[in-house]
Scaffold this motif. Structure first.
Motif, short mmCIF file in Angstrom:
data_model
loop_
_atom_site.label_atom_id
_atom_site.label_comp_id
_atom_site.label_asym_id
_atom_site.label_seq_id
_atom_site.Cartn_x
_atom_site.Cartn_y
_atom_site.Cartn_z
N ALA A 1 -1.30 16.61 2.81
CA ALA A 1 -2.49 15.46 3.44
C ALA A 1 -4.39 15.70 3.36
N GLU A 2 -4.50 17.13 3.28
CA GLU A 2 -5.79 17.67 2.68
C GLU A 2 -5.92 17.44 1.64
N LEU A 3 -5.22 17.49 0.53
CA LEU A 3 -5.48 17.48 -0.72
C LEU A 3 -6.02 15.71 -1.27
N ALA A 4 -4.92 14.60 -0.60
CA ALA A 4 -4.73 13.76 -0.77
C ALA A 4 -5.65 13.24 -0.49
N GLU A 5 -6.95 13.21 0.76
CA GLU A 5 -7.95 12.85 1.32
C GLU A 5 -8.83 13.73 0.48
N ASP A 6 -9.40 15.21 0.03
CA ASP A 6 -10.59 15.21 -0.55
C ASP A 6 -9.99 14.21 -2.39
N ILE A 7 -9.03 14.39 -2.69
CA ILE A 7 -9.53 13.22 -4.43
C ILE A 7 -9.14 12.13 -3.96
N LEU B 1 -10.03 12.77 -8.61
CA LEU B 1 -9.53 13.31 -9.29
C LEU B 1 -10.16 14.23 -10.59
N ARG B 2 -10.31 15.46 -10.02
CA ARG B 2 -11.28 16.03 -10.51
C ARG B 2 -11.00 17.14 -11.91
N THR B 3 -9.41 17.26 -11.76
CA THR B 3 -8.84 18.13 -12.71
C THR B 3 -7.69 17.37 -13.26
N PRO B 4 -7.84 16.71 -14.35
CA PRO B 4 -5.98 16.02 -14.44
C PRO B 4 -5.05 17.23 -14.23
N ILE B 5 -4.25 16.17 -14.87
CA ILE B 5 -2.89 16.59 -14.43
C ILE B 5 -2.43 17.63 -16.02
N ARG C 1 -1.31 17.66 -7.12
CA ARG C 1 -2.20 16.26 -7.57
C ARG C 1 -1.14 15.04 -7.55
N VAL C 2 -0.19 15.73 -7.76
CA VAL C 2 0.56 14.29 -8.71
C VAL C 2 1.21 13.86 -7.21
N ALA C 3 1.75 15.02 -5.88
CA ALA C 3 1.52 14.59 -4.58
C ALA C 3 0.83 14.00 -3.89
N ALA C 4 -0.18 13.96 -3.97
CA ALA C 4 -1.32 13.81 -3.45
C ALA C 4 -1.64 12.73 -4.01
N ALA C 5 -1.07 12.21 -4.90
CA ALA C 5 -1.69 10.14 -5.72
C ALA C 5 -0.47 9.76 -5.11
N LYS C 6 0.36 10.80 -5.30
CA LYS C 6 1.62 9.43 -4.30
C LYS C 6 1.27 8.95 -3.15
N ILE C 7 0.53 10.23 -2.41
CA ILE C 7 0.68 9.07 -0.78
C ILE C 7 -0.36 8.75 -1.01
#
Length: 92
Positions: A43-49, A54-58, A72-78
């Protein structure tokens, strides 16, 4: 850039593409090497992104397998993103 089905292969490492999240799949050995984030950490990663972007592409393979960036993908889904920035690696 080379088109591979609906995913384009990046020939120049500096080049980033947008890929549909629905087309991505986790690397089959991901869980053997990495622990997932806790719900709070994710949740914190999703909030930051969501706040900073997104600062670093997958990194993915041509077939959509995620090599780097599962969290990062999981955060993007959130965040309900449809696409995410990615480098497409040539594993040959």
């Amino acid at each position: 850039m080379t088109n591979i089905g609906n995913i384009e292969q990046v020939e120049d490492v500096e080049q980033i593409i947008e890929v549909e999240i629905a087309r991505l799949r986790p690397h089959p050995r991901q869980d053997e090497f990495f622990l997932g984030l806790t719900d709070v950490e994710l949740a914190e990663l999703a909030e930051d992104i969501g706040f900073r972007g997104l600062r670093t592409p997958i990194a993915i393979l041509k077939d959509g397998t995620i090599v780097c960036g599962h969290q990062r993908v999981a955060a993007a889904k959130i965040l309900r993103w449809d696409t995410i920035e990615a480098y497409v690696l040539d594993a040959s």
